[in-house]
Design a protein around this motif. Structure first.
Motif, short mmCIF file in Angstrom:
data_model
loop_
_atom_site.label_atom_id
_atom_site.label_comp_id
_atom_site.label_asym_id
_atom_site.label_seq_id
_atom_site.Cartn_x
_atom_site.Cartn_y
_atom_site.Cartn_z
N LYS A 125 0.81 -1.22 0.00
CA LYS A 125 0.00 0.00 0.00
C LYS A 125 0.84 1.27 0.00
CE LYS A 125 -0.67 -0.17 4.92
NZ LYS A 125 -1.59 -0.48 5.97
N ASP A 126 2.08 1.20 0.47
CA ASP A 126 2.92 2.39 0.51
C ASP A 126 3.42 2.82 -0.86
OD1 ASP A 126 2.60 2.54 3.23
OD2 ASP A 126 4.46 1.49 3.69
N ILE A 127 3.38 1.93 -1.84
CA ILE A 127 3.84 2.28 -3.19
C ILE A 127 2.72 2.15 -4.23
CG2 ILE A 127 6.29 1.87 -2.79
CD1 ILE A 127 5.95 -0.89 -4.07
N ILE A 128 1.48 2.09 -3.75
CA ILE A 128 0.32 2.06 -4.64
C ILE A 128 -0.39 3.41 -4.52
CG2 ILE A 128 -1.89 0.98 -5.18
CD1 ILE A 128 -0.76 -1.63 -4.01
N LEU A 129 -0.46 4.13 -5.62
CA LEU A 129 -1.07 5.45 -5.65
C LEU A 129 -2.42 5.38 -6.33
CD1 LEU A 129 2.02 7.53 -6.81
CD2 LEU A 129 1.41 6.80 -4.51
N ASP A 130 -3.37 6.15 -5.85
CA ASP A 130 -4.67 6.24 -6.50
C ASP A 130 -5.00 7.71 -6.73
OD1 ASP A 130 -5.34 7.15 -3.99
OD2 ASP A 130 -6.76 5.57 -3.55
N ILE A 131 -6.16 7.99 -7.25
CA ILE A 131 -6.55 9.36 -7.56
C ILE A 131 -6.50 10.25 -6.32
CG2 ILE A 131 -9.02 8.89 -7.34
CD1 ILE A 131 -7.34 11.42 -9.76
N ASP A 132 -6.83 9.72 -5.17
CA ASP A 132 -6.81 10.52 -3.94
C ASP A 132 -5.41 11.05 -3.62
OD1 ASP A 132 -9.54 10.10 -3.60
OD2 ASP A 132 -9.21 8.27 -2.44
N PHE A 133 -4.38 10.26 -3.90
CA PHE A 133 -3.01 10.71 -3.67
C PHE A 133 -2.68 11.89 -4.59
CE2 PHE A 133 1.57 10.75 -4.15
CZ PHE A 133 2.02 10.54 -2.86
N PHE A 134 -3.11 11.80 -5.85
CA PHE A 134 -2.86 12.90 -6.80
C PHE A 134 -3.61 14.16 -6.37
CE2 PHE A 134 -1.54 9.29 -9.22
CZ PHE A 134 -0.63 9.76 -10.15
N LEU A 135 -4.85 14.01 -5.95
CA LEU A 135 -5.64 15.16 -5.53
C LEU A 135 -5.06 15.80 -4.27
CD1 LEU A 135 -9.22 13.73 -6.16
CD2 LEU A 135 -8.04 15.48 -7.52
N LYS A 136 -4.60 14.99 -3.35
CA LYS A 136 -4.06 15.49 -2.08
C LYS A 136 -2.70 16.18 -2.26
CE LYS A 136 -2.35 13.90 2.37
NZ LYS A 136 -1.95 12.72 3.13
#
Length: 150
Positions: free
Chosen positions: A96-107
């Motif tokens: 999970k520490d190296i899996i990015l989703d849209i929320d990471f980009f938005l944040k």
């Protein structure tokens, strides 16, 4: 219970992402910022399974991930297919520490995420619609952005 709580407190950070050579993108296609579409490729078999996955906030904040059966035309001519792997669903929890989703980009911002977490990395995409029977397919993608590194 304390272990679960402390485990949830661990969050992704650019400093941790910089240490890895591979980043995974989790694509749900269930928000207004995520779009998936297939290329209309013409007659060449090279474009037969050409897919685009995009995170779009506006015309500036846009990141596109492209998948094709072959990474480039040289690989197509040599018959070298794009890398993909099948893992158990527990892969999501373990990495999970190296899996990015849209929320990471938005944040964190699209440009900041591209520059600090994606640029120069090997990128695999996890399409949530391809998760079947506790197995996930992870496929290598290329990233397209309008950000230039200085």
């Amino acid at each position: 219970m304390l272990i679960l709580f402390s485990n949830k407190c661990i969050s992704q950070s650019f400093s941790e992402l910089k240490k890895t050579d591979t980043v995974y993108i989790y694509f749900k296609n269930d928000s207004e910022f995520e779009k998936r579409y297939k290329s209309i490729g013409g007659e060449s078999k090279f474009y037969e399974n050409h897919l685009f996955y995009s995170f779009v906030l506006d015309s500036v904040s846009t990141i596109i991930f492209t998948y094709n059966d072959y990474m480039n035309s040289d690989d197509y001519e040599k018959g070298i297919k794009t890398d993909f792997k099948i893992f158990k669903k527990s892969f999501l929890r373990r990495n999970k520490d190296i899996i990015l989703d849209i929320d990471f980009f938005l944040k964190n911002g699209f440009k900041e995420t591209y520059m600090n977490a994606l640029h120069g990395k090997i990128i695999y995409l996890i399409d949530s619609s391809e998760i079947k029977n506790r197995k996930i397919k992870i496929k290598q993608v290329k990233v397209i952005s309008n950000y230039l590194e200085l």
